[in-house]
Design a protein around this motif. Structure first.
Motif, PDB file in Angstrom:
ATOM      1  N   THR A  38       0.854  -1.197   0.000  1.00  0.00           N
ATOM      2  CA  THR A  38       0.000   0.000   0.000  1.00  0.00           C
ATOM      3  C   THR A  38       0.887   1.243   0.000  1.00  0.00           C
ATOM      4  N   ASN A  53       2.936   1.498   4.723  1.00  0.00           N
ATOM      5  CA  ASN A  53       2.849   0.886   6.057  1.00  0.00           C
ATOM      6  C   ASN A  53       3.141  -0.614   5.978  1.00  0.00           C
ATOM      7  N   ILE A  54       3.968  -1.017   4.978  1.00  0.00           N
ATOM      8  CA  ILE A  54       4.252  -2.434   4.724  1.00  0.00           C
ATOM      9  C   ILE A  54       4.810  -3.131   5.970  1.00  0.00           C
ATOM     10  N   GLN A  57       1.941  -4.095   8.032  1.00  0.00           N
ATOM     11  CA  GLN A  57       1.158  -5.137   7.345  1.00  0.00           C
ATOM     12  C   GLN A  57       1.792  -6.523   7.506  1.00  0.00           C
ATOM     13  N   THR A  58       3.110  -6.560   7.558  1.00  0.00           N
ATOM     14  CA  THR A  58       3.811  -7.863   7.542  1.00  0.00           C
ATOM     15  C   THR A  58       4.340  -8.292   8.911  1.00  0.00           C
TER      16      THR A  58
END
Length: 564
Positions: A38, A53-54, A57-58
């Motif tokens: 994103t 904001n990876i 997210q992960t």
């Protein structure tokens, strides 16, 4: 077909994925699947040009704190061949990207090369889309709800065309059912009153009381006299409807054309009955077991498709409901005319009809997500700070024609697209005609006119906009220049987002911001009188601003004046 912002998103996406792969190979991160990176434009300038904001997210998959993941991603990131100048980590693990100015200078070159084509993108891939809007009952003049729906629907259709879709604009003519019966009864009553006197027949309380009904009947009597006086009532009503209805449809067409709205298809509801499509639709629903009988009426089992209750499709008197006609109409759109996607614009009073309509298309094996319904809220007109209900000219309820006479097409279309469709709209009639910067459409048009007159004066002095390839546009580095460049570069992305959200209010906000950025630039930076290289770079920037403002206004079907 250029969208530099989309290219930058792709660069960031690739950089993040490659970095994660590198970190996995080095054993710094466990192996996991990244579905989507994103990438957003931060609201705060200090947070960079783009952000992801990876790391958040992960976090669960990587079994590490987001901040730690962000540090690993940034450490392994290769930025060569990108517009990215630097990367920073913020807060709990946001990764912020700061770009060099080359993307802005490349955008400027795109604007100059593409000119009126700048902003055209291809996210649609030629998909067939129908936008059905206005679709007013043809029993009277267009009102404010129709006016707002007309501006929204037409702009949505234009944006989708710019985004690479194959778009059809359609008006559904409700020329069957209850309102047409009522129309016939109203015409007949006025016809008889005009010939026999007002006391001869009582006008129905729920009939159409508009002056246009009387006007139609006066004209009919002038042309045909009393030849319908002694015929059967049903025959008389039929003849009067056949006389008046096409005239009403023509009036609607004319009013919409003055509003800058033209339809590719005027689809008759009656044609669904005449062609047998209503019957075909009914038979299919029965065969599939999607109907049930109760109290002599036939019901569509909408609950099979997730609705809270079933819906009547044939009344106990054997007359089909509007809902059955609507299902048949949507079956026609998807299965007979093969549209990939259908977008309807409905007033707020149709809100409860949305889900059952999706159930209706699902019954035919059509993915309900292919049907988008944009619900738009009511309009309140204000004059002198008070709610205005009457036309200045006619003293009657304000119609679209009255509105256009009072404020003009440009202001009407701009104002109706200033708020998101789901918000109520307060339309200030006084502001819409005000020739000042308080009036947003005037403010934007004035920026365009100012540029045109400026370029014309310079041209009369022998100074022309040069070829962009012969100019060092990297000399544009002042804050006001960069801000204006950023706005201009954003246009193709605004088209993409508007096509995605079906919210044309994005574009009125955007073009207003472009005008504001231009006025700031104009007040801070001279064009004439600077050394030639800087003057030429600024001429390119000014001309590009003109192109973008004109492109947006033309998309909104609003005039871009050369002088004011």
């Amino acid at each position: 077909m250029v969208n530099i912002v989309e290219n930058i998103r792709k660069q960031i996406d690739d950089a993040v994925r490659n970095s994660v792969s590198k970190a996995v190979e080095a054993g710094e991160l466990p192996e996991f699947e990244i579905e989507e990176v994103t990438v957003e434009i931060p609201k705060e300038k200090s947070h960079g040009d783009f952000s992801t904001n990876i790391a958040m997210q992960t976090a669960r998959m990587a079994k590490k704190a987001p901040r730690q993941i962000a540090e690993i991603i940034v450490k392994n990131m290769d930025l060569e061949g990108t517009y990215i100048e630097k990367v920073e980590i913020a807060g709990p693990g946001f990764i912020n990207f700061y770009l060099n100015n080359n993307w802005l200078y490349d955008s400027l070159k795109d604007i100059q090369r593409l000119r009126e084509e700048y902003g055209r993108i291809d996210v649609g891939g030629g998909q067939k889309v129908m936008v059905e809007f206005v679709s007013a009952n043809p029993t009277g003049p267009l009102h404010m709800g129709n006016a707002r729906g007309g501006a929204l629907g037409d702009c949505i259709a234009s944006v989708l065309e710019r985004a690479g879709y194959d778009v059809t604009r359609e008006f559904y003519v409700n020329d069957a059912g209850n309102q047409i019966e009522k129309f016939g009864i109203s015409l007949e009553a006025r016809y008889l009153q005009l010939l026999k006197g007002e006391d001869a027949v009582e006008f129905p309380e729920d009939g159409y009381h508009g002056e246009d009904i009387i006007e139609h009947m006066k004209n009919y009597i002038e042309e045909h006299g009393d030849k319908l006086l002694d015929v059967d009532s049903s025959e008389r009503r039929k003849a009067l409807v056949e006389y008046a209805l096409p005239k009403n449809v023509e009036r609607i067409k004319k009013a919409l054309e003055e509003y800058g709205v033209t339809f590719d298809v005027w689809f008759s509801e009656q044609s669904l009955y005449d062609s047998g499509e209503i019957e075909e639709t009914l038979e299919y629903l029965k065969e599939k077991g999607y109907t049930r009988e109760e109290d002599g009426a036939l019901w569509f089992k909408a609950t099979l498709f997730g609705a809270e209750k079933d819906e009547v499709i044939v009344r106990n008197n054997g007359v089909p409901t509007y809902f059955l006609a609507d299902i048949a109409y949507h079956r026609n759109k998807f299965l007979k005319r093969n549209y990939d996607r259908v977008i309807n614009l409905w007033g707020a009073d149709h809100h409860g009809h949305v889900f059952r309509m999706k159930c209706g298309v699902e019954a035919f094996g059509i993915d309900p997500d292919k049907l988008d319904i944009v619900i738009f809220q009511l309009v309140r007109l204000y004059r002198n700070g008070e709610i205005a209900r009457m036309s200045k000219r006619t003293g009657k309820s304000i119609s679209l024609t009255d509105l256009l006479e009072e404020v003009g097409r440009d202001a009407a279309r701009f104002f109706f697209n200033t708020k998101a469709s789901g918000n109520h709209l307060d339309f200030d009639l006084d502001l819409a005609v005000k020739q000042s910067n308080e009036n947003p459409v005037y403010y934007v048009q004035y920026a365009h006119a100012r540029i045109c007159s400026m370029l014309k004066v310079l041209e009369s002095e022998g100074i022309k906009v040069p070829d962009v390839d012969e100019v060092n546009v990297s000399l544009l580095d002042k804050e006001e220049e960069i801000e204006l460049l950023k706005k201009l570069a954003q246009y193709p992305e605004e088209i993409r987002l508007t096509a995605e959200t079906l919210e044309p209010s994005r574009l009125t906000r955007y073009v207003y911001d472009v005008a504001a950025a231009f006025h700031s630039f104009y007040n801070a930076c001279r064009v004439k009188g600077e050394e030639e290289e800087i003057m030429n770079a600024r001429l390119i920037l000014v001309d590009s601003t003109k192109i973008v403002i004109r492109n947006v206004l033309e998309l909104l079907s609003i005039n871009a004046p050369d002088k004011m």
